[in-house]
Design a protein around this motif. Structure first.
Motif, mmCIF file in Angstrom:
data_model
loop_
_atom_site.group_PDB
_atom_site.id
_atom_site.type_symbol
_atom_site.label_atom_id
_atom_site.label_comp_id
_atom_site.label_asym_id
_atom_site.label_seq_id
_atom_site.Cartn_x
_atom_site.Cartn_y
_atom_site.Cartn_z
ATOM 1 N N TRP A 50 -2.486 3.402 -8.996
ATOM 2 C CA TRP A 50 -1.700 3.593 -7.807
ATOM 3 C C TRP A 50 -1.791 5.130 -7.561
ATOM 4 C CZ3 TRP A 50 2.916 -0.109 -8.484
ATOM 5 C CH2 TRP A 50 2.432 -1.505 -8.581
ATOM 6 N N HIS A 55 -1.720 2.567 -3.297
ATOM 7 C CA HIS A 55 -1.059 1.449 -3.564
ATOM 8 C C HIS A 55 -1.988 -0.058 -3.658
ATOM 9 C CE1 HIS A 55 2.363 -1.120 -4.274
ATOM 10 N NE2 HIS A 55 2.068 -1.788 -3.111
ATOM 11 N N SER A 56 -2.605 0.134 -2.486
ATOM 12 C CA SER A 56 -3.468 -1.156 -2.212
ATOM 13 C C SER A 56 -4.787 -1.155 -2.578
ATOM 14 C CB SER A 56 -3.119 -1.568 -0.824
ATOM 15 O OG SER A 56 -4.000 -0.714 0.119
ATOM 16 N N GLN A 58 -8.142 -1.870 -4.549
ATOM 17 C CA GLN A 58 -8.803 -3.178 -5.226
ATOM 18 C C GLN A 58 -9.161 -2.919 -6.561
ATOM 19 O OE1 GLN A 58 -9.011 -6.129 -3.806
ATOM 20 N NE2 GLN A 58 -8.162 -5.247 -2.028
ATOM 21 N N ALA A 61 -6.441 -4.149 -9.426
ATOM 22 C CA ALA A 61 -6.037 -5.384 -9.309
ATOM 23 C C ALA A 61 -6.037 -5.927 -10.732
ATOM 24 C CB ALA A 61 -6.949 -6.323 -8.431
ATOM 25 N N GLU A 64 -2.883 -4.642 -12.417
ATOM 26 C CA GLU A 64 -1.695 -5.669 -11.818
ATOM 27 C C GLU A 64 -1.544 -6.916 -12.440
ATOM 28 O OE1 GLU A 64 -1.891 -5.271 -7.583
ATOM 29 O OE2 GLU A 64 -2.143 -3.175 -7.674
#
Length: 102
Positions: A50, A55-56, A58, A61, A64
């Motif tokens: 991150w 934070h977002s 791909q 993923a 996460e």
């Protein structure tokens, strides 16, 4: 370097081994210390991802999902309490030897 008493090894041999103070009892501190959290490494990887990609991102993923799986996994059963201090207290009189009563 001059050979003789100025030599560090000669001084160490002259003084002998260090004298340790008497210990009232043998004991291992915190023998049942909990193991580190197994999800800690995965979590640091997610935070690093991150920090580097946002934070977002791909690309994070997969990390996460592995963190979620680790956190949702069942906690291991509690381990049996260590009995090392019990055995140390049993053997202490044999190590120290007889003592003079006051």
């Amino acid at each position: 370097m001059v050979a003789g008493k100025n030599n560090a090894q000669a001084l160490a041999r002259a003084t002998g081994p260090p004298k340790l103070p008497p210990v009232p009892k043998l004991r291992v501190r915190k023998p049942d210390r909990a193991d580190a959290n197994p999800c800690l490494g995965v979590m640091s990887s997610v935070l690093g991802c991150w920090a580097s990609q946002g934070h977002s991102a791909q690309g994070c993923a997969v990390l996460e999902q592995s963190l979620r799986a680790c956190m949702d996994a069942r906690k291991p059963q509690q381990t049996k309490k260590s009995n090392i201090n019990y055995h140390l207290s049993r053997f202490y009189p044999q190590i120290v030897g007889p003592t003079k009563k006051k």
